[in-house]
Write an enzyme that holds these catalytic residues in place. Structure first.
Site, PDB file in Angstrom:
ATOM      1  N   GLN A 252       0.843  -1.206   0.000  1.00  0.00           N
ATOM      2  CA  GLN A 252       0.000   0.000   0.000  1.00  0.00           C
ATOM      3  C   GLN A 252       0.873   1.249   0.000  1.00  0.00           C
ATOM      4  OE1 GLN A 252      -3.245  -0.003  -0.308  1.00  0.00           O
ATOM      5  NE2 GLN A 252      -4.000  -1.949   0.474  1.00  0.00           N
ATOM      6  N   TYR A 281      -6.229 -12.460  -2.171  1.00  0.00           N
ATOM      7  CA  TYR A 281      -5.476 -11.365  -2.785  1.00  0.00           C
ATOM      8  C   TYR A 281      -4.569 -10.761  -1.698  1.00  0.00           C
ATOM      9  CZ  TYR A 281      -9.612 -11.758  -5.823  1.00  0.00           C
ATOM     10  OH  TYR A 281     -10.646 -12.211  -6.607  1.00  0.00           O
ATOM     11  N   GLU A 302      -2.564 -15.674  -3.134  1.00  0.00           N
ATOM     12  CA  GLU A 302      -2.073 -14.542  -3.919  1.00  0.00           C
ATOM     13  C   GLU A 302      -1.455 -15.081  -5.214  1.00  0.00           C
ATOM     14  OE1 GLU A 302      -1.518 -11.045  -3.882  1.00  0.00           O
ATOM     15  OE2 GLU A 302      -0.301 -11.470  -5.641  1.00  0.00           O
ATOM     16  N   ASP A 350      -9.195  -8.457  -0.858  1.00  0.00           N
ATOM     17  CA  ASP A 350      -8.658  -7.139  -1.224  1.00  0.00           C
ATOM     18  C   ASP A 350      -8.194  -7.215  -2.677  1.00  0.00           C
ATOM     19  OD1 ASP A 350      -7.483  -4.671  -1.289  1.00  0.00           O
ATOM     20  OD2 ASP A 350      -5.933  -5.104   0.203  1.00  0.00           O
ATOM     21  N   CYS A 377     -10.298  -0.685  -3.795  1.00  0.00           N
ATOM     22  CA  CYS A 377      -9.828   0.638  -4.194  1.00  0.00           C
ATOM     23  C   CYS A 377     -10.688   1.183  -5.333  1.00  0.00           C
ATOM     24  CB  CYS A 377      -8.359   0.611  -4.577  1.00  0.00           C
ATOM     25  SG  CYS A 377      -8.025  -0.499  -5.938  1.00  0.00           S
TER      26      CYS A 377
END
Ligand code: SAH
Length: 512
Positions: A252, A281, A302, A350, A377
Site C-alpha cells: 500500500q 489477494y 495470492e 482485497d 480501491c
C-alpha cells in the site's frame, strides 16, 4: 500482468494509488479543464495544471473528503449505510512509492517526471506535494548524475538510450530505501561506479536493483531483475509487524492510512481467536499476519510469486506459525476449496481495481463464512461485487471510505458483509420464485435448523429429533423421519435439552 500494484491492467482508470504514473501514457482521456480558482495547496504545486494526478488538489482537504464521501455514498447506499470517511491529519507527502519516467527535454537535457495525461510529454515533477520528499531528492540526484556517467535516457520513438524509469520505495517506519533503475537493455556501463556514487550521495539507500524492460509497453517493470546493491528487498513496519517487500510485490502506498484501514478491517471481522480465516489477494501477507494473532488459523492466497515468497518470509520473520500461503488465482483456489466441502469462518478480500469474479464470490458463499470483509480501491467494482454477493446470500452491513490517496479523486473502502439469516434468504428466494409458500413447514430446512441449533447451543441434533419435535408442535413434515427403518427397530427419543434447542430454532424461523 505485473502485479506490483492493484489494477494495473485497468489502465483506463490508471492514476490511482496503485498506478505507476506512466500508465497514464496509455490513457487518452477527455479531461475536463482544470478549475480556474485554485486553492493554496494547488498553488503550491508547480505542475498542478499540467500533471493531472491530483484531481482534487484545488479543494481544501475537508471538501476533498466530502466529495469522496458523496461519491462512495452514490454507489453504495443502496446496499448499506456508508460511515464517515476516515481522513488524514496531514494529507501531504504520504506516498511511499515514487516513480519517475526519464527522457530529454527540447534542449536535449535529461528530464524526469511524469507523462502529462493523455500524452508522452514528460512533466518535470519536482516538489510533488503528495510524494515522499526524500524519494524526490534521490530521483533528482540520479538525473544529475546521468551526464557525468554518460548514460542516455531511453527514447521511445527511436528505441535508443538506456534509462527508462526510476522507482523509489521508502519504509516510513524503517527509513529503508529501495531504488529500482529500469533500463531498456541489460548492459549498464560503469554500473558499479554509478551505484557507489548514488549510495554516497544517499546513504539512506539500502538496496538498488536494475530491472530490464526492453519492450515497447506502458508497463513500467520488466521481468528480469539484477540486484546491484543490498538484499534486493526492503522492510517496513505496519501494525507492529515487520514486512519484507520485493520490487514486484504490491505494498500500500500510504502507510499511515494503511494502518487505519487494516485496523478497521480487523474490527469489522470480529475475530475471537477461534476462527479459520481466509485472506484472498493477500499480497505480501500483511492482513493475514496482522489477523493471525486473533485467529486460529489463516490461509492467504495470492497470484504473484514474488509477493507469496515475501509473505512466507514475513511469517518467519515475525515468528508466526498459524498462517499458510498459497500461490494461486484466488478464484480457482476458492472453487477448489468449495468443491472439497471446506468451510471458512471469516474472509478478507482485497482484490485489484478490477474487482473480484463471480466464480470467487459464488465459492465464498459455498464455504459459508459468517462475515466477509471486502477492501476495495474502486467503489464501482465494489458495488458490482456487492450485488453478486447479495445474489449469493450475503448482505453488506456497513462501508467505511478511507482516504488513502489525498489530493486525488481515488478512495479506498472497507465493507463488512454477513451471511443473510436463513429465513431472510428464503424469503428473498420465495419472492423471486413467486411461490405461494405459506405452510409453516416450508420456513426452514432441516439443515438450517441443525445449523441454527449448533451455532446457538453447540448441540448437534439429528433430522429424526427435529421431526419428533415438529410432530409434537403439530407441524406436518415433508419427509417422514419418524418412520422406523424396520418394524422392530427402537427409535431414540429426543432428549429434553435438544428438544428445547430445536423449539427455539423453530420459534426463530417463525415455524411455531
Ligand atoms: N491485501 C494486500 C494486497 C492487495 S493488492 C495488501 O493490502 O497489501 C491486490 C493483490 O491481488 C496484489 O498483490 C495482486 O498481485 C493480487 N492479485 C491480482 N489478481 C489476483 C488473482 N486473480 N488471484 C490472486 N491474487 C491476485
Amino acid at each position: 500482468m505485473n502485479p506490483d500494484k492493484k489494477g494495473r491492467q485497468a489502465v483506463g482508470n490508471a492514476f490511482s494509488k496503485h498506478s505507476y504514473r506512466t500508465e497514464k501514457a496509455a490513457v487518452r482521456t477527455n479531461r475536463p479543464p482544470r478549475p480556474k480558482t485554485k486553492q493554496p495547496q494547488a498553488d503550491a504545486c508547480p505542475v498542478y495544471r499540467d500533471c493531472g494526478a491530483c484531481q482534487l488538489l484545488h479543494l481544501p482537504y475537508p471538501k476533498q473528503l466530502a466529495q469522496k464521501q458523496r461519491a462512495v455514498e452514490a454507489l453504495l447506499k443502496e446496499f448499506c449505510p456508508v460511515k464517515p470517511i476516515l481522513g488524514m491529519d496531514h494529507p501531504l507527502h504520504y506516498r511511499n512509492k515514487v516513480h519517475a519516467v526519464f527522457g530529454i527535454d527540447q534542449k536535449g537535457k535529461p528530464v524526469s517526471g511524469i507523462y502529462q495525461e493523455g500524452t508522452h510529454r514528460i512533466v518535470p515533477a519536482r516538489r510533488c506535494l503528495i510524494e515522499d520528499e526524500k524519494a524526490g531528492e534521490i530521483i533528482e540526484t540520479i538525473r544529475k548524475m546521468l551526464k557525468s556517467f554518460k548514460i542516455r535516457t531511453y527514447d521511445e520513438d527511436t528505441g535508443y538510450g538506456l534509462l527508462r524509469h526510476v522507482l523509489v520505495r521508502r519504509g516510513f517506519a524503517t527509513n529503508q530505501t529501495m531504488v529500482v533503475l529500469v533500463t531498456a537493455s541489460p548492459v549498464f556501463p560503469s554500473k558499479n561506479n554509478f551505484v557507489k556514487a548514488l549510495r554516497s550521495a544517499h546513504p539512506e539507500i539500502t538496496t538498488i536493483l536494475q530491472n530490464v524492460n526492453g519492450r515497447n509497453t506502458s508497463m513500467v517493470l520488466g521481468q528480469k531483475e539484477h540486484v546491484l546493491y543490498g538484499p534486493g528487498w526492503m522492510e517496513d513496519v505496519l501494525c507492529g509487524l515487520t514486512f519484507r517487500i520485493s520490487s514486484q510485490s504490491f505494498y500500500q502506498v500510504n502507510p499511515v492510512q494503511t494502518e487505519r484501514l487494516y485496523q478497521k478491517a480487523l474490527d469489522l471481522a470480529g475475530l475471537t481467536g477461534a476462527e479459520t480465516v481466509l485472506d484472498a489477494y493477500c499480497g505480501i501477507g500483511t492482513i493475514s499476519l496482522i489477523a493471525s494473532a486473533r485467529a486460529r488459523t489463516v490461509i492467504g492466497v495470492e497470484l504473484n510469486q514474488d509477493a507469496v515468497r515475501d509473505a512466507v518470509q514475513n511469517a518467519r520473520r515475525n515468528a508466526i506459525k498459524n498462517v499458510q500461503f498459497y500461490c494461486n488465482d484466488a478464484g480457482a483456489f476458492m472453487v477448489n476449496m468449495a468443491s472439497r466441502g471446506e468451510t471458512i469462518d471469516v474472509v478478507f478480500m482485497d482484490p485489484p481495481r478490477s474487482g473480484s469474479t463471480e466464480a470467487f464470490i459464488r465459492s465464498v458463499a459455498q464455504v459459508k463464512p459468517k462475515r466477509v470483509v471486502y477492501i476495495s480501491c474502486s467503489p464501482e467494482t465494489l458495488a458490482r461485487d456487492l450485488k453478486l454477493f447479495k445474489k449469493n446470500g450475503y448482505q453488506a452491513k456497513e462501508a467505511w471510505p478511507v482516504d488513502m490517496f489525498c489530493g486525488t479523486q481515488h478512495v479506498e473502502t472497507v465493507c463488512l458483509l454477513s451471511k443473510l439469516h436463513s429465513d431472510q434468504h428464503i424469503e428473498v428466494e420465495l419472492q423471486m420464485d413467486e411461490l405461494d409458500l405459506t405452510a409453516a413447514e416450508s420456513k426452514a430446512t432441516y439443515e438450517e435448523i441443525k445449523d441454527y441449533v449448533l451455532e446457538h447451543t453447540g448441540l448437534k441434533v439429528s433430522s429424526l429429533y427435529i421431526a419428533q419435535v415438529k410432530e409434537k408442535c403439530g407441524i406436518i413434515e415433508r419427509v417422514n423421519y419418524n418412520l422406523p427403518k424396520s418394524e422392530n427397530s427402537r427409535q431414540p427419543k429426543c432428549p429434553p435439552e435438544k428438544e428445547a434447542a430445536i423449539r427455539e430454532a423453530l420459534g426463530y424461523f417463525h415455524m411455531i
